[in-house]
Enzyme design. Structure first.
Site, PDB file in Angstrom:
ATOM      1  N   SER A  12       0.840  -1.192   0.000  1.00 45.29           N
ATOM      2  CA  SER A  12       0.000   0.000   0.000  1.00 45.29           C
ATOM      3  C   SER A  12       0.882   1.251   0.000  1.00 45.29           C
ATOM      4  O   SER A  12       1.653   1.452  -0.931  1.00 45.29           O
ATOM      5  CB  SER A  12      -0.955  -0.042   1.196  1.00 45.29           C
ATOM      6  OG  SER A  12      -2.001   0.884   1.052  1.00 45.29           O
ATOM      7  N   ASP A  61      -9.820  -3.445  -5.518  1.00 39.92           N
ATOM      8  CA  ASP A  61      -9.189  -2.668  -4.458  1.00 39.92           C
ATOM      9  C   ASP A  61      -9.826  -1.283  -4.365  1.00 39.92           C
ATOM     10  O   ASP A  61      -9.870  -0.542  -5.345  1.00 39.92           O
ATOM     11  CB  ASP A  61      -7.694  -2.531  -4.742  1.00 39.92           C
ATOM     12  CG  ASP A  61      -6.893  -2.094  -3.528  1.00 39.92           C
ATOM     13  OD1 ASP A  61      -7.456  -1.380  -2.683  1.00 39.92           O
ATOM     14  OD2 ASP A  61      -5.715  -2.467  -3.433  1.00 39.92           O
ATOM     15  N   HIS A  89      -8.104  -4.837  -1.559  1.00 36.95           N
ATOM     16  CA  HIS A  89      -6.873  -4.376  -0.922  1.00 36.95           C
ATOM     17  C   HIS A  89      -6.279  -5.399   0.044  1.00 36.95           C
ATOM     18  O   HIS A  89      -5.068  -5.549   0.138  1.00 36.95           O
ATOM     19  CB  HIS A  89      -7.166  -3.076  -0.178  1.00 36.95           C
ATOM     20  CG  HIS A  89      -5.955  -2.263   0.129  1.00 36.95           C
ATOM     21  ND1 HIS A  89      -5.170  -1.687  -0.850  1.00 36.95           N
ATOM     22  CD2 HIS A  89      -5.377  -1.913   1.307  1.00 36.95           C
ATOM     23  CE1 HIS A  89      -4.183  -1.014  -0.305  1.00 36.95           C
ATOM     24  NE2 HIS A  89      -4.272  -1.148   1.015  1.00 36.95           N
TER      25      HIS A  89
END
Length: 704
Positions: free
Chosen positions: A556, A641, A676
């Protein structure tokens, strides 16, 4: 509009015994379609902007082609991946149970059975010998879904109705449902597009919840729903007009107040109502001010406030319920220059403060009666400790969690009066794990500007040979989020094969206090990247790693870190894994329709301001790809995501492949079903871990 896509994958020869190795497949080649992006008189050309179309069949075909290429390139490791996956799963106790937590007369816990991917959420009334009631049978609920996640569940004050939220797409858009705990009847009420959080009023029929903006996915409205009424008629309780703020809702530990929050990175504002009067008007606690952060809880006649008001490292204050504006706040725990106050927990007789000093969590116990206090001693050099689930005031027992790089995660009950610790549960590691085989250390690298940066590391004692070990180095370094150390049975697969595994506590996190965060954000963001490179260099210099076997991992915002270091110092790394990486910084931060963008301005800056635009542009990984040699790279993402859109890593890989001058592997794995957080099952997720591990093991020359 459809775009022509140029890609090809060479058909692999069938490999049979004694046959030559299959030819190397050719990677997909994405067509370049120039898109001019002009801001502040500066024009950037984005040749892969067209990938920003999740529903377009051409885009999907391209992503599938990338997956096929990755599968082909990693085909020779399939047996090893399976071995690693089986090895990881074999260490996990399949039939297991959490430590029950008592709340409102019931003991709540979760348990897993056999090979089931999901847990059962259960409770027992009165004592642990009572009959078990299964509230949520998640293995059954998840049937037919490739992804399934319970966001939250909450029981009414009467103990009779369960509200729970579920996500079946991995976009973190939860649907709230209701179930009777008396007869298992599922109510018809169904609330969609929520954050997943559920807050019951004390009337046993009203719940408060937060919904997401349909385009940006920002939580921006709080509604209340009365069980049995039409959802479309739910009353709007609060709407946030500023798209840099997120809304939330919770009930105080005392169960007396419902709190509606609106927070940004650097500011907060709360409102509250009596939980027994859900139809009353919200009272504002303290109006929002720039750079004023605070959070609140309630005990007896006062609210307690953790705040940075005239306190860089935060302090604890309190104020009467009737007078909550900050001019009425009085100090309980002062600000300290070398100690960051991160959290607090209130009990009838004690106050527990979570603090951070020299990068490590501390638990401080203070008795209300006489202010006598003490700290818990954890006895290890690198560890993490935190306040766990403590729903009741009327107890002298603090439940906390503890782990270290060599100590499995533990749930501990601590009698704050007698100072006796009772280990209620420690993660059981199956197989031949012996803690004494491993050693952890905490060392300090020197950054480019002279700042000392802590590194936590672990290795297997009999495998450490100076200057020869491969290194797995990870970091995050954003949002003030701390990369605290923890035990991982999965990680043993690296350690037992000779890897040194380390975490660099770089600036941008908050390990060393508030200034540590502020020195790694906005116009100081590059400190995060240079800190990481300094840590890698230091570990090589100190003999913890071979110069040609340094591997980096980040996810991330940590994936942004991976992208930045690959541009800045590609020579330092043999391989890099960038998981769901935020790499197209400038374009994303200019597009306020993309989920989460507006709430990030305090973290990265707003590129509509030229100063921030220029600075972001100087480090944005996608914008700084050059014609040069790069390390071997594995990139992962998810089609659904909601945090980092899939097209960022997809575009980045396409550009890297077009420009890089080396022959090192460049692979991307796109999970077409998940978002995600990856897979939702407790075992399924380790397939991706096995792929990541094999990628670096293969590069390190370790094949079994």
């Amino acid at each position: 509009m459809k775009f022509k896509l140029l890609y090809h994958i060479t058909v692999l020869f069938t490999v049979v015994s004694c046959a030559p190795k299959a030819t190397t497949p050719e990677p997909p080649v994405a067509e370049k379609i120039a898109k001019e992006l002009t801001v502040h008189g500066d024009t950037r050309i984005d040749n892969y902007y067209w990938m920003n179309q999740r529903e377009d069949s051409t885009v999907i075909n391209y992503l599938n082609a990338e997956n096929s290429y990755t599968d082909a390139m990693m085909k020779h490791t399939e047996e090893f991946q399976t071995k690693l996956f089986d090895e990881m799963i074999a260490r996990i106790k399949k039939t297991d149970e959490s430590v029950p937590a008592k709340m409102n007369g019931f003991y709540y816990y979760s348990r897993t059975e056999g090979d089931a991917e999901y847990p059962l959420y259960c409770r027992k009334e009165g004592n642990l010998e009572a009959n078990e009631q299964i509230m949520l049978n998640v293995p059954e609920m998840a049937k037919g879904f490739s992804y399934f996640s319970i966001g939250d569940f909450s029981v009414s004050e009467s103990n009779e109705i369960l509200a729970y939220s579920e996500d079946t797409l991995s976009r973190r858009r939860y649907t709230i449902k209701f179930k009777s705990l008396v007869d298992d009847k599922v109510f018809e009420d169904k609330i969609e597009n929520t954050t997943g959080g559920i807050t019951w009023a004390n009337d046993n029929k009203t719940v408060f919840y937060t919904v997401k903006h349909p385009e940006t996915l920002l939580p921006y409205k709080v509604f209340k729903h009365v069980l049995g009424t039409a959802v479309e008629k739910d009353e709007l309780v609060y709407e946030e007009k500023d798209n840099t703020f997120y809304t939330s809702c919770y009930k105080t530990k005392s169960n007396k107040y419902i709190v509606v929050g609106s927070t940004s990175t650097l500011s907060a504002e709360y409102r509250f109502i009596d939980a027994s009067k859900p139809n009353s008007e919200l009272n504002i606690f303290q109006v929002r001010e720039k750079d004023l952060e605070y959070s609140i809880d309630h005990f007896k006649g006062d609210f307690y406030i953790r705040t940075n008001y005239q306190a860089k490292n935060f302090r604890l204050m309190k104020t009467p319920v009737a007078n909550t504006a900050k001019e009425n706040w009085t100090e309980v725990i002062p600000n300290r220059e070398d100690v960051y106050l991160s959290n607090f927990e209130i009990f009838e007789n004690y106050l527990v403060i979570e603090e951070r000093k020299n990068g490590l969590n501390q638990l401080r116990i203070r008795r209300w009666a006489d202010n006598e206090e003490h700290y818990l001693d954890f006895g290890e050099e690198a560890y993490d400790a935190w306040v766990s689930t403590n729903p009741e005031f009327e107890t002298d027992v603090l439940r906390y969690g503890y782990t270290s790089l060599t100590t499995p995660s533990s749930t501990i009950d601590y009698d704050m009066g007698t100072k006796v610790k009772t280990v209620m549960k420690q993660q059981e590691v199956l197989g031949d794990f012996d803690k004494s085989n491993y050693e952890s250390k905490r060392i300090w690298a020197t950054a480019e500007d002279g700042t000392k940066v802590p590194i936590s590391l672990v290795y297997r004692k009999d495998k450490l040979k100076k200057g020869t070990n491969p290194l797995w180095l990870s970091a995050y370094g954003s949002y003030g989020s701390n990369s605290d150390v923890y035990f991982s049975s999965v990680r043993l697969s690296l350690l037992d094969r000779g890897f040194v595994v380390a975490t660099a506590h770089v600036r941008g996190g908050q390990e060393m206090g508030r200034y540590w965060y502020e020195d790694g954000k906005l116009l100081k963001k590059k400190n995060t990247f240079s800190d990481f490179n300094s840590c890698a260099e230091y570990m090589v210099a100190e003999g913890y790693a071979a110069k040609d076997k340094v591997f980096a991992w980040g996810g991330s915002a940590g994936g942004l870190l991976m992208g930045a270091i690959s541009n800045m110092r590609p020579d330092l790394y043999k391989g890099i894994i960038a998981a769901v990486p935020f790499v197209d910084v400038v374009t994303t931060m200019l597009d306020e329709s993309i989920p989460l963008t507006t709430g990030e301005f305090d973290e990265w800056g707003n590129p509509k301001n030229k100063e921030y635009y220029d600075y972001m542009l100087s480090y944005s990984p996608y914008d700084n790809v050059e014609a040069k040699d790069y390390p071997a790279m594995l990139v992962t993402t998810g089609l659904h995501d909601s945090q980092v859109q899939y097209w960022e890593p997809a575009k980045w890989v396409a550009k890297l492949r077009d420009m890089k001058t080396d022959n090192n592997p460049l692979l991307i794995k796109i999970n077409m079903d998940f978002g995600h957080g990856g897979a939702s099952g407790r075992f399924e997720r380790y397939h991706e871990v096995a792929l990541e591990y094999v990628f670096v093991l293969d590069l390190a020359g370790i094949t079994k």
